[in-house]
Design a protein around this motif. Sequence first.
Motif, PDB file in Angstrom:
ATOM      1  N   THR A  51      35.849  28.927  12.809  1.00 40.44           N
ATOM      2  CA  THR A  51      36.336  28.443  11.414  1.00 40.44           C
ATOM      3  C   THR A  51      37.379  29.534  10.063  1.00 40.44           C
ATOM      4  O   THR A  51      36.097  30.334  10.419  1.00 40.44           O
ATOM      5  N   PRO A  52      38.103  28.952   9.657  1.00 43.18           N
ATOM      6  CA  PRO A  52      38.735  30.112   8.250  1.00 43.18           C
ATOM      7  C   PRO A  52      37.381  30.236   7.453  1.00 43.18           C
ATOM      8  O   PRO A  52      36.647  29.597   7.182  1.00 43.18           O
ATOM      9  N   HIS A  53      37.617  31.809   7.192  1.00 47.52           N
ATOM     10  CA  HIS A  53      36.611  32.225   6.480  1.00 47.52           C
ATOM     11  C   HIS A  53      36.960  31.941   5.027  1.00 47.52           C
ATOM     12  O   HIS A  53      37.873  31.365   4.487  1.00 47.52           O
ATOM     13  N   ALA A  54      36.368  32.185   4.092  1.00 56.30           N
ATOM     14  CA  ALA A  54      36.260  31.666   2.935  1.00 56.30           C
ATOM     15  C   ALA A  54      37.871  31.360   1.735  1.00 56.30           C
ATOM     16  O   ALA A  54      37.831  30.437   1.532  1.00 56.30           O
ATOM     17  N   GLU A  55      38.177  32.787   1.918  1.00 54.78           N
ATOM     18  CA  GLU A  55      39.412  32.889   0.718  1.00 54.78           C
ATOM     19  C   GLU A  55      40.264  32.511   1.719  1.00 54.78           C
ATOM     20  O   GLU A  55      41.723  31.622   0.985  1.00 54.78           O
ATOM     21  N   VAL A  56      40.858  32.195   2.872  1.00 56.41           N
ATOM     22  CA  VAL A  56      41.940  31.415   4.041  1.00 56.41           C
ATOM     23  C   VAL A  56      41.859  30.127   3.765  1.00 56.41           C
ATOM     24  O   VAL A  56      42.371  29.065   3.331  1.00 56.41           O
ATOM     25  N   ASP A  57      40.345  29.394   3.769  1.00 56.14           N
ATOM     26  CA  ASP A  57      40.303  28.438   3.321  1.00 56.14           C
ATOM     27  C   ASP A  57      40.324  27.984   1.908  1.00 56.14           C
ATOM     28  O   ASP A  57      41.187  26.749   2.334  1.00 56.14           O
ATOM     29  N   ALA A  58      40.283  28.791   0.946  1.00 58.37           N
ATOM     30  CA  ALA A  58      41.288  28.409   0.189  1.00 58.37           C
ATOM     31  C   ALA A  58      42.209  27.827  -0.738  1.00 58.37           C
ATOM     32  O   ALA A  58      43.080  27.412  -1.074  1.00 58.37           O
ATOM     33  N   LEU A  59      42.957  29.197   0.469  1.00 60.24           N
ATOM     34  CA  LEU A  59      44.355  29.445   0.467  1.00 60.24           C
ATOM     35  C   LEU A  59      45.007  28.543   1.314  1.00 60.24           C
ATOM     36  O   LEU A  59      46.143  27.898   0.473  1.00 60.24           O
ATOM     37  N   ALA A  91      45.263  38.562   4.265  1.00 63.57           N
ATOM     38  CA  ALA A  91      45.343  37.429   4.544  1.00 63.57           C
ATOM     39  C   ALA A  91      45.818  37.269   2.596  1.00 63.57           C
ATOM     40  O   ALA A  91      46.401  36.636   2.431  1.00 63.57           O
ATOM     41  N   LEU A  92      44.919  37.937   1.387  1.00 57.50           N
ATOM     42  CA  LEU A  92      45.058  38.308   0.178  1.00 57.50           C
ATOM     43  C   LEU A  92      46.043  38.624  -0.334  1.00 57.50           C
ATOM     44  O   LEU A  92      46.734  38.130  -0.955  1.00 57.50           O
ATOM     45  N   ILE A  93      46.490  39.692   0.522  1.00 58.77           N
ATOM     46  CA  ILE A  93      47.717  41.146   0.307  1.00 58.77           C
ATOM     47  C   ILE A  93      48.871  39.749   0.705  1.00 58.77           C
ATOM     48  O   ILE A  93      49.603  40.219  -0.133  1.00 58.77           O
ATOM     49  N   GLU A  94      48.663  39.453   1.723  1.00 61.52           N
ATOM     50  CA  GLU A  94      49.801  38.980   2.099  1.00 61.52           C
ATOM     51  C   GLU A  94      50.036  37.184   1.007  1.00 61.52           C
ATOM     52  O   GLU A  94      51.395  37.246   0.332  1.00 61.52           O
TER      53      GLU A  94
END
Length: 347
Positions: A51-59, A91-94
């Motif tokens: 499943t998506p990691h926490a950062e991607v889940d939040a984004l 993902a955070l940078i983009e």
Amino acid sequence: MAVNETERRAMARALELAARGPRGVNPQVGAVILSPEGDVIAEGWHHGAGTPHAEVDALSELAPGTAQGATAVVTLEPCNHTGRTGPCAVALIEAGVARVVYALDDPGVASGGGAERLRGAGVSVDAGEQAEVAHELIGGWLTAQQLGRPHITVKWAQSLDGRAAAEDGSSQWITGPDARADVHRRRSAADAIVVGTGTVLADDPALTARDGDALLPHQPIPVVIGSRPTPPDAAVHRHPHPPLFFDTHDLDAVTADLHARGIQSLFVEGGPTLASAFIEAGLADRVLAYIAPVLLGGERLALTDIGVASIDQARRLTVDEWVPLGPDLLAIAHPATDNRLQNEGAL
């Protein structure tokens, strides 16, 4: 740039979110996204392998462009590799995140390095916020990552003269009720509990963690090692979790398999033969020795051959704590040196 009070509160919330995720192959991670003004605009956590990691889940809660200039507060360093999902650092940078605050460094050779990648893209990064709390949550996973296997506790109960049973084989009960209750609490804290087929055939243990007659909320997965078949009516088959059977004496293979299944902590309670095998193989990260003030004599020692032929080969331990348990005494210890390095020269 120092971590501010808003970011500290966000980290406390991220740790709460992380605890919602399952223990397993992947770590429990939580994330909170703050707007440039410091408002919470998204939350997420890792829901399990694949499943998506926490950062991607939040984004994923945000419309494109909403995270521009935002701060991501994460309990573990954003990953820097592509597995079942892409790199969280990218993902955070983009997404346009301007700042990242995280608690613990990712120890993975492949997955680590996210902070460096973020800084290289001009993102402000602060590490170590509430690291001790985060370590309490995923300490087992971190240890398993560093060792490449679960953290292993080897437990036994013995008489004052070092015996695990009387001459006729009877051993219930060497220790008293306080010591036995302590064992069950520690079983419940483990991901899996291990015995040998000899113990299954001799004692027919249930391998559950109990409070009196009631099962504790968390039950360790039962594991049986050895070539002799387990009877179909053995108590282990009635465990809340289906037991795992390993028809091998290769403990490295067993622990590698368990690690691959996401088991982070292993409780070895399988009698003198199995306990001795784990210790001889250098696979005991912690020892729990429950000592009862009784004398039994005879040959049924709590440990058998552990590969010590002379005193200079002794397996030295450092005692972390002596715990009185009614009339009994618990010694909690760890190897004073890395025994496998000492005896084999390399891991």
